[in-house]
Design a protein around this motif. Structure first.
Motif, PDB file in Angstrom:
ATOM      1  N   SER A  11      87.874  24.712  82.651  1.00  0.00           N
ATOM      2  CA  SER A  11      89.003  25.387  83.283  1.00  0.00           C
ATOM      3  C   SER A  11      88.561  26.692  83.912  1.00  0.00           C
ATOM      4  CB  SER A  11      90.099  25.656  82.242  1.00  0.00           C
ATOM      5  OG  SER A  11      90.580  24.442  81.715  1.00  0.00           O
ATOM      6  N   ALA A  12      87.708  27.415  83.207  1.00  0.00           N
ATOM      7  CA  ALA A  12      87.223  28.678  83.755  1.00  0.00           C
ATOM      8  C   ALA A  12      86.402  28.443  85.006  1.00  0.00           C
ATOM      9  CB  ALA A  12      86.368  29.406  82.703  1.00  0.00           C
ATOM     10  N   MET A  13      85.618  27.358  84.978  1.00  0.00           N
ATOM     11  CA  MET A  13      84.815  27.036  86.146  1.00  0.00           C
ATOM     12  C   MET A  13      85.700  26.701  87.337  1.00  0.00           C
ATOM     13  SD  MET A  13      81.841  24.140  86.556  1.00  0.00           S
ATOM     14  CE  MET A  13      80.998  24.706  85.103  1.00  0.00           C
ATOM     15  N   ALA A  14      86.764  25.967  87.077  1.00  0.00           N
ATOM     16  CA  ALA A  14      87.687  25.597  88.152  1.00  0.00           C
ATOM     17  C   ALA A  14      88.313  26.840  88.771  1.00  0.00           C
ATOM     18  CB  ALA A  14      88.769  24.681  87.612  1.00  0.00           C
ATOM     19  N   LEU A  15      88.663  27.810  87.925  1.00  0.00           N
ATOM     20  CA  LEU A  15      89.239  29.039  88.453  1.00  0.00           C
ATOM     21  C   LEU A  15      88.264  29.762  89.370  1.00  0.00           C
ATOM     22  CD1 LEU A  15      91.017  30.478  85.282  1.00  0.00           C
ATOM     23  CD2 LEU A  15      92.125  29.609  87.347  1.00  0.00           C
ATOM     24  N   ARG A  49      74.452  21.317  93.872  1.00  0.00           N
ATOM     25  CA  ARG A  49      74.706  22.282  92.809  1.00  0.00           C
ATOM     26  C   ARG A  49      74.756  23.724  93.286  1.00  0.00           C
ATOM     27  NH1 ARG A  49      69.619  23.707  89.022  1.00  0.00           N
ATOM     28  NH2 ARG A  49      70.841  25.625  88.948  1.00  0.00           N
ATOM     29  N   TYR A  50      73.912  24.109  94.241  1.00  0.00           N
ATOM     30  CA  TYR A  50      73.796  25.531  94.590  1.00  0.00           C
ATOM     31  C   TYR A  50      75.088  26.119  95.140  1.00  0.00           C
ATOM     32  CZ  TYR A  50      68.806  25.091  93.724  1.00  0.00           C
ATOM     33  OH  TYR A  50      67.594  24.875  93.129  1.00  0.00           O
ATOM     34  N   GLU A  51      75.677  25.437  96.114  1.00  0.00           N
ATOM     35  CA  GLU A  51      76.905  25.949  96.723  1.00  0.00           C
ATOM     36  C   GLU A  51      78.115  25.723  95.819  1.00  0.00           C
ATOM     37  OE1 GLU A  51      77.189  27.471  99.784  1.00  0.00           O
ATOM     38  OE2 GLU A  51      75.007  27.452  99.950  1.00  0.00           O
ATOM     39  N   ASN A  52      78.151  24.579  95.171  1.00  0.00           N
ATOM     40  CA  ASN A  52      79.345  24.195  94.406  1.00  0.00           C
ATOM     41  C   ASN A  52      79.411  24.807  93.016  1.00  0.00           C
ATOM     42  OD1 ASN A  52      80.127  22.616  96.550  1.00  0.00           O
ATOM     43  ND2 ASN A  52      79.293  20.730  95.713  1.00  0.00           N
ATOM     44  N   GLU A 278      73.127  21.889  82.339  1.00  0.00           N
ATOM     45  CA  GLU A 278      74.420  22.535  82.544  1.00  0.00           C
ATOM     46  C   GLU A 278      74.213  23.864  83.276  1.00  0.00           C
ATOM     47  OE1 GLU A 278      78.407  23.820  80.001  1.00  0.00           O
ATOM     48  OE2 GLU A 278      76.580  23.198  78.965  1.00  0.00           O
ATOM     49  N   VAL A 279      74.814  23.997  84.452  1.00  0.00           N
ATOM     50  CA  VAL A 279      74.592  25.171  85.293  1.00  0.00           C
ATOM     51  C   VAL A 279      75.266  26.414  84.726  1.00  0.00           C
ATOM     52  CG1 VAL A 279      74.952  26.151  87.593  1.00  0.00           C
ATOM     53  CG2 VAL A 279      74.319  23.749  87.359  1.00  0.00           C
TER      54      VAL A 279
END
Length: 360
Positions: A11-15, A49-52, A278-279
């Motif tokens: 959820s934090a990542m989505a924010l 992965r880098y941009e997203n 895991e990034v």
């Protein structure tokens, strides 16, 4: 990490996707303009992965740590000269902390050393840049290679000891590539009969990997090898295309990065495994180290080990552990962690296979 905590993290990542923090405008020449700025230089945009993920997670974490801080983000798009100009532009602007994921680790040595003499702290991110870097945040890359080698051996099963394996290694300019190769050899040299072909692929190019794999097939014949090691998922995609074009099926193929197309190949059965790094913890740790260096604070509690490059020893470092992803644990790893949404993963052509894996 338990499922509940993973959902919170997700959820934090989505924010973080909504945080418009980076300043990617024209280069500034006012040395005082960078006092509260942290630079972020990522190497390429071929890997999703880098941009997203990396950029957005680092942005979010810095914003949380320092409301008045600015993140100046640039992507080199695989060009060393571009990254050099970006790096020197940040130094000219007066930026005192730079998170650098180098296109070419050796080429970065002179920039890093020059910046260090001016008091600029450089954090080598994901790849260990040469020169006087202040810290290093990545994964234990030799361990990742061992996981890949074991993945190939496991996929071969009882036939491993008599198997011939093709190896497609990463870019010669990426300092992580030799570590992946060393780790993989550490397992494969003991577990399989022979490495029958081995190539280093410039720029991790899927097209070049496909070309090299086609050459291997033409040289050895479709029965001349039993498995293919690919250093990452992008190249594995090119290799899978070459195998399909030659009508070769059921050959174990492994990759790295847990990219969406690779996960779909795992479901489809054309790729045996990938390596999930895991990034979030890597990116957030780099951001926190950057903030502490900017504030002149100790990073000792964040760097539990040290790393050595060819030009510097004892670099404060944080190295995370990765895990292998196969059909068996795909749901309990990348899906549960929110790395990929099931509706994007399970396209119509994969509906039956996804149902069999309880992906719904």
């Amino acid at each position: 990490m338990n499922a509940r905590l993973r959902r919170i993290v997700t959820s934090a990542m989505a924010l973080s996707l909504a945080v418009p923090l980076a300043a990617c405008g024209e280069e500034q020449t006012d040395a005082g303009a960078g006092e509260k700025t942290i630079g972020l230089l990522l190497p390429e945009n071929k890997a999703a992965r880098y941009e997203n993920f990396d950029y957005r997670i680092i942005s979010r974490r810095i914003a949380t740590l320092c409301l008045e801080c600015e993140l100046d983000y640039r992507n080199a798009k695989s060009a060393v000269d571009t990254q050099k100009m970006q790096f020197e532009g940040l130094v000219k602007k007066g930026v005192k902390v730079i998170i650098l994921d180098p296109v070419d680790a050796q080429a970065a040595k002179s920039w890093v050393n020059s910046a260090a003499k001016k008091g600029v702290k450089v954090i080598a991110y994901d790849r260990l840049a040469e020169g006087d870097v202040a810290a290093y945040v990545s994964y234990d890359n030799e361990s990742v290679g061992r996981l890949q080698g074991q993945g190939i051996a496991t996929a071969l099963g009882s036939q491993a000891s008599t198997a011939n394996v093709v190896m497609m290694n990463g870019s010669p300019t990426d300092p992580n590539a030799p570590s992946f190769k060393k780790g993989a050899h550490g397992v494969l040299d003991r577990k399989v009969q022979k490495i029958v072909s081995e190539n280093d692929i410039p720029d991790w190019s899927p097209a070049e990997a496909k070309k090299k794999m086609t050459e291997v097939i033409n040289a050895l014949g479709p029965e001349g090898f039993d498995a293919v090691y690919s250093a990452n998922d992008g190249m594995a995609g090119g290799i899978a295309e070459a195998l399909k074009s030659a009508g070769i099926r059921n050959v174990p193929l492994g990759g790295q990065d847990a990219e969406l197309p690779a996960l779909q190949r795992i479901i489809r059965g054309t790729q045996s495994f990938t390596i999930y790094k895991e990034v979030r913890p890597e990116a957030e740790t780099a951001a926190e180290i950057a903030f502490r260096l900017l504030e002149g604070k100790s990073i000792k509690s964040l760097t539990s080990t040290t790393a050595d490059s060819a030009s510097k020893s004892g670099i404060p470092a944080k190295l995370f552990s990765a895990e292998i992803v196969t059909r068996k644990n795909l749901k309990d790893t990348v899906v549960q962690d929110g790395v990929v949404r099931v509706d994007l993963l399970c396209t119509k052509d994969l509906a039956t296979a996804c149902k069999s894996l309880d992906l719904n």
